[in-house]
Design an enzyme around this catalytic site. Structure first.
Site, mmCIF file in Angstrom:
data_model
loop_
_atom_site.group_PDB
_atom_site.id
_atom_site.type_symbol
_atom_site.label_atom_id
_atom_site.label_comp_id
_atom_site.label_asym_id
_atom_site.label_seq_id
_atom_site.Cartn_x
_atom_site.Cartn_y
_atom_site.Cartn_z
ATOM 1 N N THR A 13 48.619 18.717 39.170
ATOM 2 C CA THR A 13 49.460 17.515 39.082
ATOM 3 C C THR A 13 48.742 16.268 39.573
ATOM 4 O O THR A 13 48.982 15.162 39.082
ATOM 5 C CB THR A 13 50.756 17.737 39.893
ATOM 6 O OG1 THR A 13 51.461 18.813 39.269
ATOM 7 C CG2 THR A 13 51.653 16.524 39.923
ATOM 8 N N SER A 57 47.018 24.697 37.541
ATOM 9 C CA SER A 57 46.592 25.845 38.345
ATOM 10 C C SER A 57 47.144 27.197 37.891
ATOM 11 O O SER A 57 46.574 28.223 38.249
ATOM 12 C CB SER A 57 46.831 25.596 39.827
ATOM 13 O OG SER A 57 48.169 25.726 40.174
ATOM 14 N N THR A 90 49.167 22.750 42.843
ATOM 15 C CA THR A 90 49.816 23.369 44.007
ATOM 16 C C THR A 90 50.277 24.807 43.738
ATOM 17 O O THR A 90 50.388 25.599 44.663
ATOM 18 C CB THR A 90 51.054 22.559 44.438
ATOM 19 O OG1 THR A 90 51.953 22.469 43.327
ATOM 20 C CG2 THR A 90 50.691 21.183 44.936
ATOM 21 N N ASP A 91 50.557 25.113 42.459
ATOM 22 C CA ASP A 91 51.184 26.413 42.152
ATOM 23 C C ASP A 91 50.389 27.608 42.673
ATOM 24 O O ASP A 91 50.973 28.569 43.180
ATOM 25 C CB ASP A 91 51.376 26.566 40.635
ATOM 26 C CG ASP A 91 52.495 25.684 40.097
ATOM 27 O OD1 ASP A 91 53.246 25.116 40.904
ATOM 28 O OD2 ASP A 91 52.613 25.575 38.863
HETATM 29 N N1 ASP Z 1 51.866 22.989 37.771
HETATM 30 C C1 ASP Z 1 51.019 22.232 38.661
HETATM 31 C C2 ASP Z 1 49.774 23.021 38.946
HETATM 32 O O1 ASP Z 1 49.795 23.870 39.818
HETATM 33 C C3 ASP Z 1 51.748 21.929 39.899
HETATM 34 C C4 ASP Z 1 51.034 21.044 40.864
HETATM 35 O O2 ASP Z 1 49.857 20.772 40.782
HETATM 36 O O3 ASP Z 1 51.738 20.595 41.776
HETATM 37 O O4 ASP Z 1 48.771 22.778 38.324
#
Ligand code: ASP
Length: 331
Positions: A13, A57, A90-91
């Site tokens: 993100t 991710s 974050t995932d």
């Molecule tokens: N879907 C995103 C990822 O993990 C979520 C994020 O980065 O917060 O790439």
């Protein structure tokens, strides 16, 4: 003279924007560069940007983690580099962070960071997280702390941290442990050291490790077919202290005894250790007597990463158990 920090961008993100048509978040070419140009960074360190990838991710897999680990090791081996900051979605951030913590052999710090909000969203958290992470990377007290996760001005140990909230910027937490420290404006304050780190010298990994969560009424049929599907090891997320339904016990017995399959026991509780304290069939003691390996208070996600790393070193059950139990550095 400013210290040199390498910023390795992988996507997530933090490098996404809102699609004007669909209103959904999508990776944007060139945004990794934007991440590297965060305001205030130049005053803190000499930042060198390396783009590793620009992917969400959920696309990261153990091979990607392994390639990233080798890349980061090479950067840390350069004398003039004092630390590495990695941006990531974050995932699955906690998986990559723990993989790096287990495989990188360096006293220099690695800090993983991310964002919960796109660059074009109100209150975007990415730039602040990058700046705080670089502050951690240049802090002398970060030496020897291994891989850390720094978001929302908290610093967490890779082994302990987990994403707890689907949407909130205060998503990362270390249940049962607490943060290692905080970033407060331009100060970095450490409260403690991560004492249970293990570091392995690996030259390959075993990605075919399954993670299965047991459930009430589980008859073990999903577990039974794992060897046929090509899996080589299992992390079994159990109830409470490490207990499963009786039918699952019998399948664990089959996997360990007939298939020489390593089975790691974790808990669906997110605080506390698993331990063989219940003696009924399916109770933790009965699983321990079969040779299942108890993962202490390691989460299921982290236990899988540890088994992926260890099974790259050995497929021998007793050795897997010995290495899995290693809590100390330098193994
Ligand atoms: N879907 C995103 C990822 O993990 C979520 C994020 O980065 O917060 O790439």
């Amino acid at each position: 003279m400013k210290q040199r920090v390498v910023l390795v961008t992988t996507g997530g993100t933090i490098a996404m924007v809102t699609d004007p048509v669909t209103r959904a978040s999508i990776p944007a070419p060139g945004l990794n560069k934007h991440v590297a140009n965060v305001e205030g960074l130049k005053e803190v360190a000499l930042v060198e940007h390396h783009e590793f990838s620009n992917i969400p991710s959920p696309y990261i897999n153990p091979e990607t983690m392994w390639n990233l680990s080798k890349r980061v090791q090479g950067l840390l081996d350069r004398e003039e580099v004092c630390g590495v900051v990695i941006t990531h979605g974050t995932d699955t951030l906690e998986e990559t962070a723990y993989f790096l913590d287990l495989t990188i052999r360096s006293e220099k710090p690695v800090i993983c960071t991310a964002a919960m909000r796109n660059i074009d969203e109100m209150g975007t958290d990415g730039p602040r997280n990058v700046l705080s992470s670089v502050r951690v990377a240049v802090n002398p007290l970060a030496v020897g702390m291994g891989t850390m996760v720094c978001l929302n001005d908290e610093i967490h140990a890779a082994r302990e941290v987990t994403k707890t909230y689907t949407s909130n910027v205060a998503t990362f937490d270390s249940p049962g442990h607490g943060p290692l420290g905080i970033v407060d404006e331009d100060s970095v304050i450490f409260f403690r050291k991560p004492l249970l780190r293990a570091v392995f010298n690996v030259d390959k990994i075993e990605p075919k490790v399954a993670l299965v969560k047991t459930f009430t009424g589980d008859d073990g049929s999903i577990l039974r077919i794992l060897p046929e599907l090509g899996f080589r090891g299992l992390v079994l997320e159990t109830f409470g202290r490490g207990n499963v339904p009786v039918e699952v016990y019998h399948v664990v017995k089959y996997l360990i005894r007939a298939k020489e399959f390593p089975v790691i026991i974790t808990s669906r509780c997110f605080k506390g250790r698993v331990l063989g304290v219940y003696g009924y069939v399916g109770g933790g003691k009965s699983l321990a007597d079969l040779g299942a390996i108890f993962a202490q208070e390691l989460s299921s996600i982290k236990a899988r990463i540890k088994l992926i790393v260890i099974m790259g070193i050995t497929s021998e059950m007793a050795e897997i158990e010995r290495l899995f139990k290693l809590p100390l550095k330098g193994a």
